[in-house]
Structures are given as structure tokens and as C-alpha cells.
Design a protein around this motif. Structure first.
Motif, PDB file in Angstrom:
ATOM      1  N   LEU A 233       0.821  -1.214   0.000  1.00  0.00           N
ATOM      2  CA  LEU A 233       0.000   0.000   0.000  1.00  0.00           C
ATOM      3  C   LEU A 233       0.854   1.263   0.000  1.00  0.00           C
ATOM      4  CD1 LEU A 233      -2.886  -1.092   2.398  1.00  0.00           C
ATOM      5  CD2 LEU A 233      -2.921  -0.928  -0.093  1.00  0.00           C
ATOM      6  N   LEU A 234       2.169   1.096   0.178  1.00  0.00           N
ATOM      7  CA  LEU A 234       3.117   2.210   0.113  1.00  0.00           C
ATOM      8  C   LEU A 234       4.039   2.036  -1.108  1.00  0.00           C
ATOM      9  CD1 LEU A 234       4.029   2.308   3.917  1.00  0.00           C
ATOM     10  CD2 LEU A 234       2.441   3.820   2.708  1.00  0.00           C
ATOM     11  N   ASN A 235       3.535   1.317  -2.116  1.00  0.00           N
ATOM     12  CA  ASN A 235       4.267   1.081  -3.369  1.00  0.00           C
ATOM     13  C   ASN A 235       5.612   0.391  -3.161  1.00  0.00           C
ATOM     14  OD1 ASN A 235       2.261   2.242  -5.026  1.00  0.00           O
ATOM     15  ND2 ASN A 235       2.966   4.257  -4.381  1.00  0.00           N
ATOM     16  N   SER A 236       5.651  -0.535  -2.229  1.00  0.00           N
ATOM     17  CA  SER A 236       6.857  -1.308  -1.954  1.00  0.00           C
ATOM     18  C   SER A 236       6.481  -2.770  -1.810  1.00  0.00           C
ATOM     19  CB  SER A 236       7.520  -0.821  -0.663  1.00  0.00           C
ATOM     20  OG  SER A 236       7.865   0.536  -0.777  1.00  0.00           O
ATOM     21  N   LYS A 237       7.479  -3.618  -1.882  1.00  0.00           N
ATOM     22  CA  LYS A 237       7.269  -5.052  -1.724  1.00  0.00           C
ATOM     23  C   LYS A 237       7.429  -5.414  -0.245  1.00  0.00           C
ATOM     24  CE  LYS A 237       8.757  -9.278  -3.981  1.00  0.00           C
ATOM     25  NZ  LYS A 237       9.552  -9.863  -5.018  1.00  0.00           N
ATOM     26  N   THR A 238       6.667  -6.406   0.221  1.00  0.00           N
ATOM     27  CA  THR A 238       6.812  -6.882   1.592  1.00  0.00           C
ATOM     28  C   THR A 238       7.216  -8.351   1.556  1.00  0.00           C
ATOM     29  OG1 THR A 238       4.890  -5.505   2.119  1.00  0.00           O
ATOM     30  CG2 THR A 238       5.739  -6.882   3.869  1.00  0.00           C
ATOM     31  N   LEU A 239       8.268  -8.704   2.291  1.00  0.00           N
ATOM     32  CA  LEU A 239       8.708 -10.093   2.410  1.00  0.00           C
ATOM     33  C   LEU A 239       8.647 -10.512   3.873  1.00  0.00           C
ATOM     34  CD1 LEU A 239      11.933 -10.085   0.186  1.00  0.00           C
ATOM     35  CD2 LEU A 239       9.666 -10.922  -0.433  1.00  0.00           C
ATOM     36  N   PHE A 240       8.393 -11.799   4.080  1.00  0.00           N
ATOM     37  CA  PHE A 240       8.299 -12.344   5.438  1.00  0.00           C
ATOM     38  C   PHE A 240       9.225 -13.550   5.549  1.00  0.00           C
ATOM     39  CE2 PHE A 240       4.361 -10.258   4.338  1.00  0.00           C
ATOM     40  CZ  PHE A 240       4.161  -9.425   5.423  1.00  0.00           C
ATOM     41  N   ILE A 241      10.346 -13.376   6.250  1.00  0.00           N
ATOM     42  CA  ILE A 241      11.303 -14.466   6.481  1.00  0.00           C
ATOM     43  C   ILE A 241      11.732 -14.374   7.946  1.00  0.00           C
ATOM     44  CG2 ILE A 241      13.490 -15.527   5.817  1.00  0.00           C
ATOM     45  CD1 ILE A 241      13.285 -13.978   3.144  1.00  0.00           C
TER      46      ILE A 241
END
Length: 130
Positions: free
Chosen positions: A43-51
Motif C-alpha cells: 500500500l506504500l508502493n513497496s514489496k513486503t517479504l516475510f522471512i
């Protein structure tokens, strides 16, 4: 090795708006994602990763952390903003990524839930959550 830049959550939105090729990497545990929520950087024009940096109820070091990150094929030119609960695990993860040659690694100093010493945290700063 250069010092890792710290940014409080209240400045994350402006940073993401002012820079392109951003990734928010949440290194908390699956239990935390499920019980407390997740950042939604899309929603902030960025990618989110979860590790997860630590896994399981005993929070044992995830020996595959770097491999899991490298498998995502993230450019070393991207800005990687690392977040955890309060800023400690994210700094450890940021240092590991820096050792792999990532130069633009930034620690979100107050984490997702907030750290009284460094800020309100992602959630209380009204940044988007899932």
C-alpha cells in the motif's frame, strides 16, 4: 563494513515515497505475524517479504534465513528496510544481509509494535497492516 542506518516508523512512509525499489522485510516469527499483524508495504508502493530470523516457540535461529532471502532474487541495489517487533532482531538480520553484500539495508528502529526508546512502531504510526 558500513554502519546500518536506523529509521523510525514515523519516517518510513516519507522514505518509501521518496525512494524507489524498496522492500520491507519482516523477520518476526509466524506466530507474531498471525497474532499481532503484518506490515503491508504494498500500500506504500513497496514489496513486503516475510522471512523469520528465529523460528518456533523456542525462537531458535533460522539457519536458512540467508538462503531463503537469496532465493527471492532481490537486487543488491534495492533498499531493504528490515523490521521485527522492536528493532533488535531486525538489526541482527540487517547485519547478516550486509555481510552478503547488500549495501542499502535499513533497520526500522522501533519495529512493528514499538520500542519506547526509539519510537511508536509501525502499527501505532498508522502505517498499513494486513
Amino acid at each position: 563494513m558500513t554502519e546500518i542506518f536506523n529509521i523510525p516508523s514515523k519516517k518510513v512512509k516519507d522514505f518509501l515515497n521518496d525512494n524507489s525499489n524498496n522492500i520491507v522485510l519482516d523477520v518476526r516469527t509466524e506466530e507474531e505475524w498471525n497474532s499481532v499483524g503484518k506490515p503491508d508495504a504494498e500500500l506504500l508502493n513497496s514489496k513486503t517479504l516475510f522471512i523469520s530470523l528465529l523460528v518456533g516457540p523456542d525462537r531458535i535461529k533460522n539457519e536458512n534465513f540467508i538462503k531463503e532471502f537469496l532465493d527471492k532474487k532481490i537486487s543488491k541495489k534495492d533498499n531493504i528496510l528490515v523490521i521485527c517487533r522492536s528493532g533488535v532482531r531486525s538489526m541482527a538480520a540487517a547485519k547478516l544481509l550486509q555481510q552478503e553484500g547488500y549495501k542499502n539495508v535499513i533497520n526500522i528502529s522501533d519495529g512493528f509494535e514499538g520500542n519506547p526508546a526509539t519510537g511508536e512502531g509501525w502499527k501505532r504510526s498508522n502505517l498499513p497492516c494486513k
